[in-house]
Enzyme design. Structure first.
Site, PDB file in Angstrom:
ATOM      1  N   GLU A 238       1.330  -4.076  15.280  1.00 31.10           N
ATOM      2  CA  GLU A 238       0.361  -3.034  14.408  1.00 31.10           C
ATOM      3  C   GLU A 238      -0.948  -3.168  14.874  1.00 31.10           C
ATOM      4  OE1 GLU A 238       0.614  -2.996  10.338  1.00 31.10           O
ATOM      5  OE2 GLU A 238      -0.895  -1.632   9.960  1.00 31.10           O
ATOM      6  N   ARG A 316      -1.839  -6.407  -1.159  1.00 35.41           N
ATOM      7  CA  ARG A 316      -0.236  -6.054  -1.357  1.00 35.41           C
ATOM      8  C   ARG A 316       0.202  -7.243  -1.707  1.00 35.41           C
ATOM      9  NH1 ARG A 316       3.775  -2.397  -0.048  1.00 35.41           N
ATOM     10  NH2 ARG A 316       2.383  -0.901   0.871  1.00 35.41           N
ATOM     11  N   PHE A 350       4.366  -7.686   4.463  1.00 37.54           N
ATOM     12  CA  PHE A 350       2.850  -7.456   4.365  1.00 37.54           C
ATOM     13  C   PHE A 350       2.317  -8.135   3.264  1.00 37.54           C
ATOM     14  CE2 PHE A 350      -1.073  -4.605   4.812  1.00 37.54           C
ATOM     15  CZ  PHE A 350      -1.289  -4.743   5.965  1.00 37.54           C
ATOM     16  N   THR A 449      -1.895   0.611   1.345  1.00 32.50           N
ATOM     17  CA  THR A 449      -2.809   0.141  -0.178  1.00 32.50           C
ATOM     18  C   THR A 449      -4.395   0.641   0.427  1.00 32.50           C
ATOM     19  OG1 THR A 449      -3.035  -2.023   1.188  1.00 32.50           O
ATOM     20  CG2 THR A 449      -1.466  -1.729  -0.751  1.00 32.50           C
ATOM     21  N   GLU A 724      10.504  -2.184   4.760  1.00 40.01           N
ATOM     22  CA  GLU A 724      10.199  -3.648   4.331  1.00 40.01           C
ATOM     23  C   GLU A 724      11.049  -3.986   3.085  1.00 40.01           C
ATOM     24  OE1 GLU A 724       5.468  -3.992   4.898  1.00 40.01           O
ATOM     25  OE2 GLU A 724       6.174  -1.944   4.562  1.00 40.01           O
TER      26      GLU A 724
END
Lengths: 783, 166
Positions: A238, A316, A350, A449, A724
């Protein structure tokens, strides 16, 4: 004439690249045929975890034959930073180094062997400074990154004082290496006029583009980043793929030649950040009915040396400590430890898995203390669909929580209660082999988020022969995103999947994209593809009316399905290709962009209130394990999963995500152990010492079902995100292990550490046996 | 100091000059341009480089190119004949046994070797044993086993090409 409304949606489909995968023809960055004049880039890295560079002499390395450049911080023409969020991550260390493996210089040479010779010829002296490695050490030293995030409701201390059962504890969860099979790689081609074409193994081509532009000091429009596909990402690509692209781009800028930066497995594992190891303290209280009433948590992820995405990951975590449970009184406080480790980063879940582990440890301890079935105890605290029991700690009312429904269906289909009784009987008569069963529910919030990131774009091109090119902002890393996007596009345009080609993701097709992350790739990009197709159909309908020979007022009645264009129930019919050809002749535009932003999400971290997620995914698992008390070895005999993916867009893809996520979760909690020496050097930097699950580690009997009649409103075709959430279901294995170990010494408190390697399990078995001895001695002394 | 070697790969003979330390994997990928075999760990632990040498599954990253002279090397690129997929390739496609696809070529070669051994159709445990040296990070393995089992149950083993079967 009747039409079956044939659509590829909600049906199994092969992965769009599988026919290339199986022939060995699917290209990854390192498979691209070398362009003429290709050079290779490699790194000079820090040998210490924290230190001051006192000598960096690259002159001997630069003088070597076949070495074209040796570049340091002084050679960066733009800004020496390759961070994701705040500018705290120098591309090349300048003065100070903060972890083992941090990049100090880039060597550029004609072969990897020449690179190794150049790295060895660099004179580097680093004066070591004191280092901090763990969250615990950081807490003791007060070594934190920016900010505190607190989510609070009710009166935790007051409620704890009133609780019938109250206890406190600490829990640590370990890091995890992503171990995408394809290691990090980037290939940079300098093109005319100071422009660059970059092929990158990244989940975030726009961030690669932005970081390279920043490092080179040029506008972003001079850079095109293209992603072919990734051999796995899982969050590890990422942010951190940008570094390789930036090193290679810097090298290309200085040499004027194409440059590849590719890491072998050891280099990749030493360089890259992992899942955050996490340290938490908690205090929990249950009322006399066994309902969780209060939870006070102080939680600290190990961020490593720079911020990377740690703030969002901590957010998160805090959003998921509640998991599927309504907890009236909460205080969740999180801070990020600054340590001298590689900067830890995104990894499937995450922060949510680490947060959920806290509350699940609480439930396991409570069930063991109360002598209750931990599944039944958990269900007593579920969110319910009423105003008294549906508010999350950040005060958002959950619309229609599905935990109770899934719980009931799974308890029945897995025969949990009967099997639990049977296992306890088995354990009574089996002295050396023990079995246990564990249940794990989950609730997972879907959206980035950081609300701004919830946007996506698409570009759909129809050619005058009726074939279609589909561009969208998401990247393919094996999760089947392109397959799903093709299904959406084929459905909207009413053409067979075979007419659509999913293009490589590229920043010159869709700009300013968000990372393919947060499980949101399908939701966001699918809605953008849908929007583009709606625009195109609005243009094609009047043309179709002409071709069909009906009044244009009947355009809304025209159906597009499976390559045919017709009016249902009537004899008018033509083909998609004929309509497209006519549109071209009539000078109607055959390409369109599409754009989507998730509506109504906003969260204020300063007060811990808001609506951070568009919706929630739910699921549950039951796992049965067998433990050998002589060796600590264990295996999963059976796992039953019931998972909520809404109305699955492509069920075969979603099942693959669920199975893969679960097994990856098993790895995190059972066999994957990162070992560092006391100097901060990672010892387990290859698969010979770092063990991800093999084919022998999967559950012997693995039953995965998708929740039926589960339409999710306001998401593309009623579907839900899947990447996820199922990772969390692997926690069922830990609960099952605790159940098995409970029969070693009934009534004794279990202190099982994760990962539950055979060694960790054996230590716990020995500790429990020792506890027996101590208690028995005390008993002997007092009687 | 490079030496000239003759390699028999996928039924073709290649003459290339190699350094003594060049691995078979490097020769395949960087000298012959056969990039189907993947470089996953260079330590013989991930299985992504698995090829067949004289019909036996072999880790190309731990095998020197000079050591396979006079032996028959088969890679994933040899499986489809005249663009017709091998039954295993077809089954992987149908079962969704490849996700990111990076481990797929190595797994296919291990599975081909298993199926070419002939005898009774292998059961799931035999399939697991045959694939125990191949890591996959995406699938959780279920669909891979399903695909191999499907082919094992539905085809009579042809044996390796050029052999009469057992």
């Amino acid at each position: 004439m009747t039409h079956s409304q044939k659509t590829p949606l909600h049906r199994p489909a092969p992965h769009e690249s599988c026919y290339l995968h199986v022939k060995g023809e699917a290209r990854y960055v390192h498979d691209v045929p070398p362009p003429p004049g290709l050079l290779h880039a490699a790194l000079v890295t820090s040998p210490v975890a924290h230190g001051r560079i006192v000598e960096l002499d690259v002159s001997a390395a630069r003088a070597l034959p076949r070495v074209h450049a040796v570049l340091t911080a002084a050679d960066v023409p733009g800004v020496n930073d390759c961070s994701a969020v705040i500018a705290d991550e120098p591309l090349l260390a300048d003065g100070e180094v903060h972890c083992c493996g941090q990049a100090i210089a880039v060597v550029v040479a004609e072969s990897l062997a020449d690179c190794r010779a150049a790295v060895a010829a660099v004179k580097l002296r680093v004066e070591a400074l004191p280092a901090i490695f763990s969250s615990r050490e950081a807490v003791a030293a007060g070594s934190y990154m920016n900010g505190v995030h607190i989510i609070e409701r009710g009166d935790v201390q007051g409620a704890l004082a009133r609780c019938a059962l109250r206890f406190s504890g600490e829990i640590e969860t370990s890091g995890q290496e992503h171990f995408y099979l394809e290691t990090h790689a980037a290939l940079v081609l300098p093109e005319e006029g100071g422009t660059y074409k970059i092929t990158s193994s990244t989940q975030h081509p726009s961030e690669v583009q932005a970081n390279v532009a920043k490092v080179l000091g040029i506008p972003r429009n001079r850079i095109v980043v293209e992603v072919l596909r990734m051999g796995g990402g899982f969050g590890g690509k990422e942010t951190q793929g940008a570094h390789l692209a930036a090193w290679a781009a810097l090298a290309a800028r200085h040499t004027g030649r194409p440059v590849e930066c590719w890491m072998n497995r050891d280099q990749d594992m030493l360089f890259s950040g992992k899942r955050h190891p996490w340290y938490s303290r908690y205090e929990a209280g249950f009322d006399a009915h066994g309902v969780l009433q209060a939870l006070d948590v102080f939680t600290v992820p190990n961020g490593g040396w720079s911020n990377d995405l740690s703030r969002a990951i901590l957010d998160r975590c805090l959003f998921h400590i509640d998991n599927a449970y309504f907890i009236p009184h909460v205080r969740f406080e999180g801070r990020i430890a600054r340590t001298n480790r590689p900067s830890n980063t995104a990894f499937r879940g995450f922060g949510a898995p680490q947060g959920v582990m806290i509350v699940e440890e609480v439930f396991n301890r409570a069930a063991e203390a109360l002598g209750l079935d931990p599944a039944e105890l958990r269900s007593r605290s579920f969110y319910r669909d009423d105003e008294e029991h549906n508010r999350t700690p950040y005060d958002f009312p959950l619309p229609g929580p599905r935990s109770q429904r899934i719980h009931e269906e799974l308890m029945e289909s897995s025969e949990y209660v009967a099997r639990r009784e049977a296992l306890e009987a088995f354990n009574q008569r089996s002295p050396l082999v023990k079995r246990g069963i564990g249940y794990q529910p989950l609730k997972f919030g879907v959206s980035f988020t950081h609300s701004m990131l919830n946007q996506a774009g698409a570009l759909v091109l129809i050619y005058s022969d009726g074939s279609v090119q589909l561009n969208h902002g998401g990247t393919e890393m094996g999760q089947g995103l392109h397959t799903k996007m093709m299904a959406v596009c084929a459905h909207e345009l009413g053409v067979p999947m075979g007419r659509i080609r999913a293009m490589n993701t590229a920043t010159d097709k869709v700009p300013n994209t968000s990372a393919t992350a947060a499980s949101a790739g399908t939701d966001l990009n699918g809605a953008a593809v849908h929007a583009a197709c709606v625009t195109l159909l609005a243009r094609l309908r009047p043309v179709a009316a002409k071709v069909l020979g009906v009044d244009v007022a009947r355009a809304p009645d025209i159906a597009f399905a499976d390559g045919q264009v017709y009016i249902p129930g009537e004899s008018y019919e033509t083909s998609f290709d004929a309509v497209v050809r006519r549109a071209y002749e009539d000078q109607v535009s055959l390409s369109s962009t599409g754009y989507y932003r998730t509506p109504n999400i906003k969260y204020d971290a300063s007060i811990g209130r808001g609506k951070p997620f568009h919706y929630y995914a739910y699921g549950a698992a039951v796992s049965e394990v067998e433990v050998n008390l002589l060796t600590g070895e264990h295996r999963v005999l059976r796992t039953d999963i019931l998972h909520d993916v809404g109305d699955s867009l492509v069920p075969s893809i979603d099942r693959g995500q669920i199975e893969g996520a679960f097994v990856q979760g098993l790895g995190w909690l059972s066999c994957e152990e990162l070992v560092w020496n006391d100097k901060g050097f990672l010892l387990t930097h290859s698969p010979d010492s770092y063990k991800i699950p093999t084919i022998g580690n999967m559950p012997t009997d693995f039953r995965v079902e998708l929740l039926q009649q589960a339409t999710q409103p306001d998401v593309i075709h009623g579907s839900k995100a899947v990447g996820e959430p199922p990772f969390l279901l692997a926690i069922s294995m830990v609960t099952a292990l605790r159940h098995a170990l409970a029969s070693v010494r009934p009534g004794a408190a279990i202190e099982l550490k994760v990962p539950c390697t055979p060694e960790a399990v054996l230590r716990e078995i020995e500790r429990l046996r020792e506890a027996v001895t101590v208690q028995e001695r005390q008993h002997e002394l007092t009687t | 100091m490079k030496t000239l070697v003759s390699l028999d790969v996928n039924g073709r003979t290649y003459e290339i000059a190699v350094s003594p330390e060049l691995t078979l994997l490097e020769a395949l990928r960087y000298e012959l341009g056969l990039t189907g075999s993947k470089q996953g760990c260079d330590k013989g632990d991930c299985g992504a480089c698995t090829v067949l040498v004289d019909d036996r599954p072999t880790l190309a990253c731990l095998t020197l190119a000079v050591a396979v002279q006079g032996r028959k090397v088969r890679t994933v690129e040899s499986l489809a004949q005249a663009n017709v997929l091998h039954p295993l390739q077809d089954a992987f496609d149908q079962h969704g046994a490849a996700q990111c696809g990076f481990c797929t070529p190595g797994i296919l070669m291990s599975a081909v070797s298993l199926l070419e051994q002939g005898g009774d159709a292998p059961d799931r445990l035999s399939i697991k044993k045959a694939l125990s040296g191949n890591l996959c990070r995406c699938t959780g393995y279920t669909k891979i086993i399903d695909a191999v089992e499907d082919v094992a149950a539905n085809t009579s083993s042809p044996g390796p090409p050029g052999h009469t079967g057992s």
